[in-house]
Enzyme design. Structure first.
Site, mmCIF file in Angstrom:
data_model
loop_
_atom_site.group_PDB
_atom_site.id
_atom_site.type_symbol
_atom_site.label_atom_id
_atom_site.label_comp_id
_atom_site.label_asym_id
_atom_site.label_seq_id
_atom_site.Cartn_x
_atom_site.Cartn_y
_atom_site.Cartn_z
ATOM 1 N N ALA A 1 0.867 -1.155 0.044
ATOM 2 C CA ALA A 1 0.058 0.011 0.030
ATOM 3 C C ALA A 1 0.900 1.371 0.078
ATOM 4 C CB ALA A 1 -0.997 -0.052 1.199
ATOM 5 N N CYS B 1 2.574 -12.267 -1.989
ATOM 6 C CA CYS B 1 1.588 -13.259 -2.272
ATOM 7 C C CYS B 1 1.890 -14.213 -3.238
ATOM 8 C CB CYS B 1 0.275 -12.482 -3.247
ATOM 9 S SG CYS B 1 -0.459 -11.283 -2.064
ATOM 10 N N ARG C 1 9.574 6.954 -10.272
ATOM 11 C CA ARG C 1 8.307 7.279 -9.639
ATOM 12 C C ARG C 1 8.760 8.658 -8.954
ATOM 13 N NH1 ARG C 1 3.752 4.145 -11.083
ATOM 14 N NH2 ARG C 1 4.575 2.340 -12.283
#
Lengths: 452, 452
Positions: free
Chosen positions: B14, B45, B73
């Site tokens: 997140a 995951c 970014r």
């Protein structure tokens, strides 16, 4: 109390479904089904896979025999009976018994027409060659299989680049034949988006299908034994040991015309949402009817088994005294072209423009599973959106894996008039073996949002 | 003009998402991200598939390095920096630099907390054994792989029968280990329907996982070298060369407590639909927060990457001055258990009863493709329906093929409050290699209609 007498004409798909639904709806009906051929309830959509040998036994395509329809469903079935005329004021049909060529009148309380469609003809000389086949009945399937087995053809020419053309190209390549596919236009599969159609051409060529574009067959040149040896077109002449005609279908409305049943602009019967024709007590369902397009609200001709089955249930239920409604279809179709899944839901960008929508499209390619999983493949999603309402109108989904089932999810969005914002907010599954963190559907919707 | 200063705490999923979204939303922000570990943006995951060897190189799980987040970014990343306190009135956080153990204050205009979750502890002696692992960080993944490679364990004991327990059972069986799975209850995978959970037990047993039910671990018995050799439970003692603890996670809210941020009944931070906490200028997203359940309207704790990503986008956009809203989640989850796909969307029948719905369920098993196609497999769909509104509230879908993507279609129905009648009218694709004439979803909905 006298039983309600329901007659059904047509035994392939919609007819048996409507008949069975009528019996289930009301025990106080007596249903008789007439079929001109000697087979009923046949899985014609599976026929290419029987031809390919993927389904190892053609008999598995017989869903119900006349005997089983009679015993298990309580439907009286008369095969080799061709309905030739409707006398609507007398509530009668005139049926020819093809075994002894007699004509018999049958009286109905309700009549259901499920006369289906017939394959389009090429209308050139030589079309009657004994190695020229359509694929629209059990006879066709059996005859193709028999011909392949007895004559071992090595060169196939398929004329027509629609769904059946694609499936037969793969089936005959699977059988080891050389395949030439002759198509009238530059790209196969009219109705899909241009990029989808170009991807299909790639896939055909990768799999050694010789795709001949903008070609019109002018002559099927027969030898003395009645076998076509050459397909002559405006783009050259192609050798053939077997010829498959896959030119689409047209509704069978000859019987309907005898009762002056209203036809739509599509040439198919036009019914209301209860599947009733404009003639009292006569219902219709299946490939002989048009269907309401849920996106445009207008009738379309969509000869699909899914639509036929649902319309048939509604016709059967209403003929038996029920009050069912068929709200229409969005168009949800798919075809396997060798290694790719190709699916369409809703309307095309051209149809959307024609219908007056302000069309915006967005196309993305993304992994169908988590990209670093070894069996991850890519799929492409093209969304067709109405700029004003932001509603999704249609989509093409194609690629290696999961394209068809994702198209169904988009189909629900189309059917329920959801917007791109709604779709971008779908709460979807992420699990590495099945779907990435951002499902391709979400990637497509989020990209599309930027254009709106 | 002075740049808006956004601080983000937490670098796994997140945090980087929120940071990247903030930068994209507003070029006039300056974003610094703090992470206590030395890795950011890791595909945890996927870790079971790296352990299994299905993903052949663990490094593929690194989504972004700190350098790439900085260069591509424009996010300043400080790893090995642990945020220890928030001073909300001063708009500051106090951060410990773990390299030199100094404390530094950083001032924020907006603060985003993405502190995630931590694995639950077993709280028994021996838990610190050097062959005892969780699976919740890159270190865990690397350590498990290193241990397997250097010590070639042959017997694994997994404690906890949730998602990670299932995935690790398969991963370690794939590696050829004997696997014992110890679970507190009779059935694994709390939250799924009983029949789904029973099917999972079958699948575990078919694949030679020794599933020990109703068992509570009481001691991890270590040898002198600090390795656990036996797992002692109330149901017997199990030999172990490696122990995996998969007991679920709990939200990391220690930092939030220092600012008296409101926690929900779930124990996680409670935010509004803009991901803002009750404290001015502090946003939160990811596994440290709860999320609104769209079906019940109530907050739930759902530590999933999908929810975290979407909440993070909203937090990042709003912290940067935007006005994004996160409407919540339905719960959409799936796991592969050896040969079967298992998916859940929406709420369970127990949750539905607790929420005051009048629950009707229907369960069907059907072919996922046309039954006579050689690779057709069966899937089961259980629908959980509110009798009064006829709305679909939840579904379990499991079986050989196409279960997960079909669950997504049902998920859309749940999210948009569609009824069983709506679902029974879905216009879905029929194509022999992909889906039968009546998709299992339609079969389930038509069966369910009979009960309503």
């Amino acid at each position: 109390m006298k039983k309600r007498r329901i007659l059904v004409v047509g035994g392939l798909a919609a007819g048996p479904s409507a008949a069975a639904k009528a019996v289930r709806t009301n025990p106080n009906v007596e249903v008789t089904l007439f079929e001109a051929g000697d087979t009923v309830s046949y899985g014609i959509c599976e026929a290419p896979y029987a031809v390919a040998g993927v389904i190892d036994n053609e008999q598995k395509l017989v869903v119900y025999t006349p005997e089983r329809l009679r015993e298990e469903r309580g439907i009286e079935v008369k095969t080799l009976h061709r309905a030739e005329q409707i006398l609507p004021t007398k509530h009668q049909i005139i049926v020819r018994d093809l075994r002894n060529h007699t004509l018999v009148e049958y009286t109905y309380d309700k009549l259901i027409l499920a006369t289906g469609a017939q394959p389009r003809q090429l209308r050139v000389d030589g079309e009657d060659g004994r190695n020229v086949f359509h694929l629209s009945s059990r006879d066709d399937t059996v005859n193709i299989l028999r011909y392949i087995s007895s004559e071992s053809p090595s060169k196939a020419v398929i004329i027509g680049g629609g769904y059946i053309g694609m499936e037969m190209a793969e089936a005959l390549r699977t059988r080891g034949l050389d395949v030439t596919l002759i198509h009238r236009h530059r790209l196969p599969m009219a109705g899909l988006e241009q990029e989808t159609r170009e991807r299909i051409v790639d896939e055909l060529q990768k799999n050694d299908v010789h795709f001949v574009t903008n070609a019109k067959a002018e002559l099927l040149q027969q030898r003395n034994d009645g076998k076509v040896q050459h397909v002559v077109t405006n783009r050259g002449t192609y050798e053939a040991d077997i010829v498959i005609l896959s030119l689409g279908v047209e509704p069978n409305v000859a019987l309907a015309r005898t009762a002056k049943i209203r036809l739509g602009r599509t040439g198919a019967m036009n019914t209301d949402d209860r599947q009733q024709t404009n003639i009292d007590s006569i219902y219709a369902a299946g490939d002989c009817c048009d269907v309401k397009n849920i996106v445009t609200g207008k009738p379309m001709y969509l000869p699909l088994a899914t639509v036929a089955s649902r319309a048939a249930w509604v016709a059967g239920e209403n003929a038996a005294g029920g009050r069912a409604v068929f709200k229409g279809a969005i168009r949800a179709i798919a075809v396997k072209v060798f290694g790719i899944e190709v699916a369409q839901v809703g309307i095309s960008s051209d149809e959307a423009k024609d219908a007056g929508f302000h069309v915006v499209t967005e196309s993305i390619t993304a992994h169908s599973k988590v990209g670093i999983m070894p069996d991850s493949k890519k799929i492409t999603i093209k969304l067709i959106i109405d700029q004003r309402s932001k509603r999704l109108l249609g989509a093409n989904v194609y690629g290696g894996d999961g394209a068809v089932l994702r198209a169904n999810t988009l189909g629900v969005a189309i059917q329920h008039k959801l917007t791109i914002d709604d779709i971008a907010r779908f709460d979807m599954i992420y699990a590495p073996p099945f779907a990435p963190l951002w499902d391709p559907i979400l990637i497509a919707a989020n990209q599309a949002k930027k254009k709106l």
